[in-house]
Design an enzyme around this catalytic site. Structure first.
Site, PDB file in Angstrom:
ATOM      1  N   ASP A  16       0.820  -1.217   0.000  1.00  0.00           N
ATOM      2  CA  ASP A  16       0.000   0.000   0.000  1.00  0.00           C
ATOM      3  C   ASP A  16       0.857   1.272   0.000  1.00  0.00           C
ATOM      4  O   ASP A  16       0.492   2.284   0.596  1.00  0.00           O
ATOM      5  CB  ASP A  16      -0.981  -0.008   1.195  1.00  0.00           C
ATOM      6  CG  ASP A  16      -1.756  -1.311   1.235  1.00  0.00           C
ATOM      7  OD1 ASP A  16      -2.350  -1.661   0.210  1.00  0.00           O
ATOM      8  OD2 ASP A  16      -1.728  -2.006   2.276  1.00  0.00           O
ATOM      9  N   LYS A  19       2.095   2.188  -5.208  1.00  0.00           N
ATOM     10  CA  LYS A  19       2.816   1.718  -6.401  1.00  0.00           C
ATOM     11  C   LYS A  19       2.017   2.031  -7.669  1.00  0.00           C
ATOM     12  O   LYS A  19       2.570   2.431  -8.681  1.00  0.00           O
ATOM     13  CB  LYS A  19       3.054   0.197  -6.319  1.00  0.00           C
ATOM     14  CG  LYS A  19       3.944  -0.234  -5.174  1.00  0.00           C
ATOM     15  CD  LYS A  19       4.209  -1.729  -5.201  1.00  0.00           C
ATOM     16  CE  LYS A  19       3.049  -2.589  -4.777  1.00  0.00           C
ATOM     17  NZ  LYS A  19       2.701  -2.546  -3.358  1.00  0.00           N
ATOM     18  N   GLY A  43      -5.809  -5.528  -3.111  1.00  0.00           N
ATOM     19  CA  GLY A  43      -6.378  -4.587  -4.082  1.00  0.00           C
ATOM     20  C   GLY A  43      -5.536  -3.341  -4.234  1.00  0.00           C
ATOM     21  O   GLY A  43      -5.205  -2.691  -3.248  1.00  0.00           O
ATOM     22  N   GLN A 218       2.301  -6.766  -3.393  1.00  0.00           N
ATOM     23  CA  GLN A 218       2.720  -6.708  -1.984  1.00  0.00           C
ATOM     24  C   GLN A 218       4.008  -5.884  -1.877  1.00  0.00           C
ATOM     25  O   GLN A 218       4.140  -4.915  -2.600  1.00  0.00           O
ATOM     26  CB  GLN A 218       2.869  -8.108  -1.363  1.00  0.00           C
ATOM     27  CG  GLN A 218       1.546  -8.803  -1.119  1.00  0.00           C
ATOM     28  CD  GLN A 218       1.168  -9.697  -2.251  1.00  0.00           C
ATOM     29  OE1 GLN A 218       2.002 -10.315  -2.848  1.00  0.00           O
ATOM     30  NE2 GLN A 218      -0.111  -9.770  -2.546  1.00  0.00           N
TER      31      GLN A 218
HETATM   32  P1  IMP Z   1      -1.818 -13.450   2.122  1.00  0.00           P
HETATM   33  O1  IMP Z   1      -1.013 -12.904   0.973  1.00  0.00           O
HETATM   34  O2  IMP Z   1      -3.298 -13.357   1.903  1.00  0.00           O
HETATM   35  O3  IMP Z   1      -1.389 -14.834   2.522  1.00  0.00           O
HETATM   36  O4  IMP Z   1      -1.503 -12.526   3.390  1.00  0.00           O
HETATM   37  C1  IMP Z   1      -0.247 -12.524   4.042  1.00  0.00           C
HETATM   38  C2  IMP Z   1       0.078 -11.153   4.607  1.00  0.00           C
HETATM   39  O5  IMP Z   1       0.269 -10.224   3.535  1.00  0.00           O
HETATM   40  C3  IMP Z   1      -1.047 -10.532   5.469  1.00  0.00           C
HETATM   41  O6  IMP Z   1      -0.460  -9.769   6.504  1.00  0.00           O
HETATM   42  C4  IMP Z   1      -1.774  -9.635   4.507  1.00  0.00           C
HETATM   43  O7  IMP Z   1      -2.491  -8.627   5.160  1.00  0.00           O
HETATM   44  C5  IMP Z   1      -0.600  -9.101   3.682  1.00  0.00           C
HETATM   45  N1  IMP Z   1      -1.021  -8.679   2.338  1.00  0.00           N
HETATM   46  C6  IMP Z   1      -1.409  -9.462   1.332  1.00  0.00           C
HETATM   47  N2  IMP Z   1      -1.748  -8.720   0.244  1.00  0.00           N
HETATM   48  C7  IMP Z   1      -1.529  -7.433   0.570  1.00  0.00           C
HETATM   49  C8  IMP Z   1      -1.665  -6.186  -0.134  1.00  0.00           C
HETATM   50  O8  IMP Z   1      -2.051  -6.110  -1.298  1.00  0.00           O
HETATM   51  N3  IMP Z   1      -1.350  -5.052   0.582  1.00  0.00           N
HETATM   52  C9  IMP Z   1      -0.900  -5.097   1.858  1.00  0.00           C
HETATM   53  N4  IMP Z   1      -0.748  -6.239   2.538  1.00  0.00           N
HETATM   54  C10 IMP Z   1      -1.067  -7.397   1.916  1.00  0.00           C
END
Ligand code: IMP
Length: 429
Positions: A16, A19, A43, A218
């Site tokens: 977040d 990007k 998202g 991410q």
């Molecule tokens: P996962 O990717 O759903 O397994 O989540 C693993 C960790 O990455 C968690 O702490 C999520 O909140 C974080 N995370 C996953 N996708 C995003 C993103 O697009 N933005 C910020 N954090 C993310």
């Protein structure tokens, strides 16, 4: 603006960072935007002007370049793809008159996210009791688990929809729910044509002299290896992931663009040394944290989940610059700090009485560090919309210079609002 060869763009914190805005700003420089990791993430919000109207789109799978007409969009082999989520994004673009299919390319080697992955994600999270990771519950971790166990299904399966149907029928969810089966088989029939060898495709763009931007989802501290394990996502989100996640060698990459926010946010669980919004924070800190959240609109793009907020952490940033090999640094959301009379910046950590400007080993130690702050004078006036460095208030320019001295890298791009034009580009840096 940038180096002549291909570029990678990554987030330098916990996601977040903004990007999508930087990609939008640089977008016209690239012929192809290729995503190299992750799945349908929390998202990313992208804006486009369609028929004179400014619209906002939230993407989970498509690269941010999707809004630039004529830019090719590739989903690399490092991704895990939920077919129905992808279909929804394509249809949302089409409903606004944005054509995407002729420029959509899906790697045959990317893995599928299926309903049982989401179920497993939920079960694993609830099984962690008080120690949940705060995943997005989109099945991303379990899809990568299957990939590594070598039992996953890849997009190549969809090229023969009849065979794909037979494969799905070996899975209980599809035996029990024929409507669901139909949806996936329909997807295979419609999208089979876009499934290809993305590595070869990128080679052909390269040979024609076209420029590729590799987009990381991410961010660096959510990287499975380089992040705050186990509070991480399941893929390599640092710049090196572009090579393995799209099938290109490191020698083809010129610029590595890193995006950092002027403060920090995190969703989900895990260590966050400079956090202001944790349970034990003082009332004053909690208020400061909430101000950052409100001013920066720090809520999940889809879930509306409030993000944890805190001060910029230069120990982490220096590490992220190193693990990614950043050549171009972008700092976003400077305007969110406009109201502050003084701005704390974390310049070191104290752990067991010892001060250091390096990350300690492991999340347990990172949880225990005490941030050491430098306090900079705020500018207390509006920077929103400024697009020339000379127009920044003196203290904002000093703040940028302070950061540059501490991290040893020039900040070439500064963003002062979500709008494309509200960006400072320092050509001479
Ligand atoms: P996962 O990717 O759903 O397994 O989540 C693993 C960790 O990455 C968690 O702490 C999520 O909140 C974080 N995370 C996953 N996708 C995003 C993103 O697009 N933005 C910020 N954090 C993310």
């Amino acid at each position: 603006m940038l180096d002549k060869s291909h570029s990678v763009l990554v987030g330098l914190q916990w996601g977040d960072e903004g990007k999508a805005k930087i990609i939008d700003y640089l977008g016209s420089e690239f012929d192809v935007v290729a995503r190299f990791n992750g799945g349908a993430n929390a998202g990313h919000t992208s804006r486009a002007t369609v028929n004179g109207k400014e619209l906002e789109f939230v993407f989970h799978l498509l690269p941010s370049g999707a809004l630039h007409e004529g830019t090719h969009c590739a989903l690399g082999n490092g991704m895990v793809i939920d077919p129905l989520a992808l279909e929804k994004e394509v249809k949302s673009l089409e409903s606004h008159g944005i054509e995407i299919r002729s420029r959509l390319h899906i790697s045959s080697q990317a893995h599928l996210v299926l309903p049982h992955h989401k179920e497993r994600d939920k079960k694993q999270e609830s099984g962690r009791k008080g120690k949940s990771l705060g995943t997005t519950l989109r099945g991303i971790g379990p899809a990568y688990e299957d990939k590594i166990r070598r039992v996953g299904l890849r997009m190549e399966e969809l090229c023969d929809s009849q065979k794909f149907q037979e494969t799905l029928l070996e899975i209980e969810d599809f035996q029990l729910d024929r409507e669901l089966l139909k949806k996936y088989v329909n997807f295979a029939e419609q999208y089979g044509a876009y499934i290809k060898d993305v590595s070869e495709l990128l080679r052909s763009f390269h040979e024609k002299g076209q420029k590729i931007l590799f987009e990381g989802a991410q961010a660096s501290f959510l990287d499975i290896d380089q992040g705050t394990y186990p509070y991480v996502s399941s893929s390599n989100s640092v710049a090196g992931g572009a090579c393995t996640g799209c099938g290109v060698g490191p020698g083809l990459i010129g610029d590595v663009i890193g995006v950092a926010k002027s403060y920090l946010t995190r969703v989900g669980a895990g260590p966050f040394p400079t956090e202001l919004t944790n349970e034990n924070a003082s009332l004053e800190n909690r208020q400061l944290g909430e101000q950052l959240r409100e001013r920066g609109r720090e809520y999940g793009a889809t879930t509306g989940r409030p993000r944890r907020t805190g001060w910029l952490d230069l120990v982490m940033l220096r590490r992220a610059l190193w693990v990614n090999g950043i050549t171009t640094l972008a700092l976003t959301k400077l305007d969110v700090l406009d109201h502050l009379p003084r701005i704390p910046v974390c310049v070191g950590y104290k752990l067991d009485g010892v001060e250091s400007n390096r990350l300690p080993m492991g999340s347990e130690a990172l949880n225990r560090v005490e941030p050491v702050y430098a306090y900079l004078q705020g500018w207390e006036c509006c920077t929103e919309g400024i697009s020339r460095f000379e127009d920044l208030p003196e203290n904002a320019a000093k703040y940028i210079q302070f950061l540059e001295e501490r991290i040893g890298v020039a900040i070439k791009i500064i963003s002062t609002s979500p709008h494309r034009d509200h960006t400072i580009f320092r050509e001479s840096m």
